[in-house]
Design a protein around this motif. Structure first.
Motif, PDB file in Angstrom:
ATOM      1  N   HIS A  64     -15.751   7.488   5.094  1.00  0.00           N
ATOM      2  CA  HIS A  64     -14.612   7.138   5.508  1.00  0.00           C
ATOM      3  C   HIS A  64     -14.568   5.924   6.351  1.00  0.00           C
ATOM      4  O   HIS A  64     -15.645   5.261   6.585  1.00  0.00           O
ATOM      5  CB  HIS A  64     -14.061   8.504   6.651  1.00  0.00           C
ATOM      6  CG  HIS A  64     -14.138   9.559   6.349  1.00  0.00           C
ATOM      7  ND1 HIS A  64     -13.120  10.317   5.525  1.00  0.00           N
ATOM      8  CD2 HIS A  64     -15.152  10.824   6.039  1.00  0.00           C
ATOM      9  CE1 HIS A  64     -13.058  11.323   5.146  1.00  0.00           C
ATOM     10  NE2 HIS A  64     -14.411  11.918   5.398  1.00  0.00           N
ATOM     11  N   GLN A  81      -8.803   0.638   7.806  1.00  0.00           N
ATOM     12  CA  GLN A  81      -8.274  -0.060   6.549  1.00  0.00           C
ATOM     13  C   GLN A  81      -9.591  -0.819   6.103  1.00  0.00           C
ATOM     14  O   GLN A  81      -9.276  -1.673   5.329  1.00  0.00           O
ATOM     15  CB  GLN A  81      -7.149  -0.845   6.697  1.00  0.00           C
ATOM     16  CG  GLN A  81      -5.813  -0.222   7.281  1.00  0.00           C
ATOM     17  CD  GLN A  81      -4.636  -0.957   7.472  1.00  0.00           C
ATOM     18  OE1 GLN A  81      -4.645  -2.362   7.007  1.00  0.00           O
ATOM     19  NE2 GLN A  81      -3.655  -0.566   8.228  1.00  0.00           N
ATOM     20  N   VAL A 105      -6.709   8.859  -1.417  1.00  0.00           N
ATOM     21  CA  VAL A 105      -5.373   8.834  -0.641  1.00  0.00           C
ATOM     22  C   VAL A 105      -4.619   9.987  -0.509  1.00  0.00           C
ATOM     23  O   VAL A 105      -4.482  10.555  -1.538  1.00  0.00           O
ATOM     24  CB  VAL A 105      -4.823   7.560  -0.847  1.00  0.00           C
ATOM     25  CG1 VAL A 105      -5.649   6.272  -0.664  1.00  0.00           C
ATOM     26  CG2 VAL A 105      -4.532   7.590  -2.416  1.00  0.00           C
ATOM     27  N   GLN A 224      -8.094   5.472   1.613  1.00  0.00           N
ATOM     28  CA  GLN A 224      -8.284   6.077   3.100  1.00  0.00           C
ATOM     29  C   GLN A 224      -9.533   6.944   3.159  1.00  0.00           C
ATOM     30  O   GLN A 224     -10.289   7.150   4.151  1.00  0.00           O
ATOM     31  CB  GLN A 224      -7.225   7.178   2.924  1.00  0.00           C
ATOM     32  CG  GLN A 224      -5.809   6.930   3.328  1.00  0.00           C
ATOM     33  CD  GLN A 224      -4.779   7.695   3.156  1.00  0.00           C
ATOM     34  OE1 GLN A 224      -4.993   8.803   2.620  1.00  0.00           O
ATOM     35  NE2 GLN A 224      -3.557   7.605   3.609  1.00  0.00           N
ATOM     36  N   SER A 225     -10.369   7.265   1.924  1.00  0.00           N
ATOM     37  CA  SER A 225     -11.487   7.508   1.834  1.00  0.00           C
ATOM     38  C   SER A 225     -12.293   7.410   0.496  1.00  0.00           C
ATOM     39  O   SER A 225     -11.309   7.343  -0.362  1.00  0.00           O
ATOM     40  CB  SER A 225     -11.642   8.985   2.385  1.00  0.00           C
ATOM     41  OG  SER A 225     -10.911   9.968   1.637  1.00  0.00           O
TER      42      SER A 225
END
Length: 406
Positions: A64, A81, A105, A224-225
């Motif tokens: 993350h 970000q 995402v 996002q991860s």
């Protein structure tokens, strides 16, 4: 006096006071039954957690953006970000211990099919995500690499979403649904997985190419991860080290600088949840064990009453040749019979209670042999421990004073 005679006398004495004997056993019965049931619930929960984590991928790694939170401080927008497409590509090519990696995402919103709608989450992922999360396609096909390159408007639906958008049983494959105002063609349906150990519905999900979600839904250029999978569970730590080195190099972090990302593995999650489960199991077992202590005190109390009531009998036995150790053994055997009998009934009660919990409450239970043996051993020791002192008092009575006792 031999053991057979002592057992015969003990059983006869207990038989003369059936109700009192049963009430004395009750504390032991409840204690043993409670301990077995609590340990069965705890072990069942632990086994369930292990099974569900294994289904999710025991060698899965979650990456993350942003460093670990300190004291609940919220991360800034820039901190969230830090993961870019270059990071995904570098991990895919330069981490030998990583077998698969996928961006992730997501966006929450309303899915619509005709007059039916359902709120759910749209996840943008790569095809490798299915292998990482141990997810299978039940109907249709997975979207292709070409769909990712073109940011195609395609998706796969979870079983819960299908049930709510197509309640009449229509085959959703090939149909077009809308996410907010964006049309998405259904290319497949995911295999049902049910709820996880935290009660979350794993089938309430929609998967689409990550490029589609990034460009057409969120309008972002960052990830996002990331989800990755190590070659094996044993190589998870090696994979984490490789990913950490790649990300620090890509993000140009100076030696000693804090990471601007965080990495978690399923092993950490498993250890944390097992630790919590073990702590709760021990706590519940200790609370249930108090019943055993109360039962032991009840045995001591009743044995004291028995010694008092049978003082003249003890005096008569000693006057015709019974030794102190014979009297000691007689009362000790009575205490052990009460505790062992209560233990046997308690084991049966614990098994029945565990079954009822499993059937009625749908909680996972797993009765372990050690819990039965431990409970039975504890109740036997309890009988000996709490029965010893009253038995010793009876053995030390003066025969003449005992015969005169009114």
């Amino acid at each position: 006096m031999n053991i057979a005679n002592l057992l015969k006398i003990a059983f006869k004495a207990l038989n003369n006071n059936k109700l009192r004997c049963f009430l004395t056993m009750l504390g032991i019965i409840i204690g043993v039954g409670s301990v077995i049931t609590m340990l069965a619930i705890g072990q069942g929960s632990k086994d369930s957690i292990k099974a569900q984590i294994s289904e999710m991928g025991s060698n899965m790694i979650m990456i993350h953006p942003g460093g670990d939170r300190r004291g609940g401080v919220r991360q800034s927008a820039d901190d969230m970000q830090t993961l870019k497409m270059a990071d995904y590509e570098a991990i895919a090519t330069d981490a030998p211990s990583v077998s698969a990696v996928s961006p992730s995402v997501n966006s929450a919103g309303q899915f619509i099919n005709g007059n039916n709608n359902w709120p759910s989450s749209l996840y943008g992922i790569a095809p490798s995500y299915l292998d990482i999360r141990k997810v299978k396609v039940a109907e249709g096909d997975m979207f292709s690499d070409q769909d990712i390159k073109s940011a195609a408007k395609v998706c796969l639906l979870g079983k819960t979403v299908v049930d709510n958008l197509f309640p009449d049983g229509t085959d959703p494959v090939g149909k077009t649904i809308r996410f907010n105002k964006i049309p998405l063609t259904v290319v497949g349906v995911l295999e049902a997985k049910g709820t996880n150990s935290m009660g979350m519905d794993q089938d309430d999900v929609v998967l689409a190419p990550y490029t589609t979600v990034m460009k057409r839904v969120l309008a972002i250029d960052y990830i996002q991860s990331l989800f990755a999978s190590a070659l094996s569970e044993e190589m998870t730590d090696d994979a984490i080290d490789e990913v950490t080195e790649i990300l620090r190099t890509n993000h140009k972090l100076a030696p000693g600088a804090d990471d601007d990302f965080s990495i978690r593995s399923q092993q950490e999650l498993s250890q944390m949840m097992n630790s919590t489960s073990d702590m709760m199991t021990v706590l519940l077992a200790c609370i249930a064990g108090i019943s055993l202590l109360v039962g032991g005190i009840g045995i001591m109390n009743i044995m004291y009453v028995s010694v008092t009531e049978r003082t003249r009998e003890i005096g008569l036995r000693m006057s015709i040749g019974a030794r102190g150790r014979d009297i000691l053994a007689q009362f000790l055997i009575e205490a052990v019979i009460i505790s062992v009998s209560g233990g046997i009934i308690g084991v049966l009660l614990g098994g029945l209670a565990s079954w009822i919990v499993n059937v009625a409450a749908h909680w996972p239970v797993s009765i372990q042999l050690y819990s039965v043996v431990l409970s039975f051993a504890v109740c036997t020791v309890t009988g000996v421990f709490f029965g010893w002192y009253p038995a010793q008092k009876a053995a030390n009575l003066d025969p003449i004073e005992a015969i005169r006792y009114e």
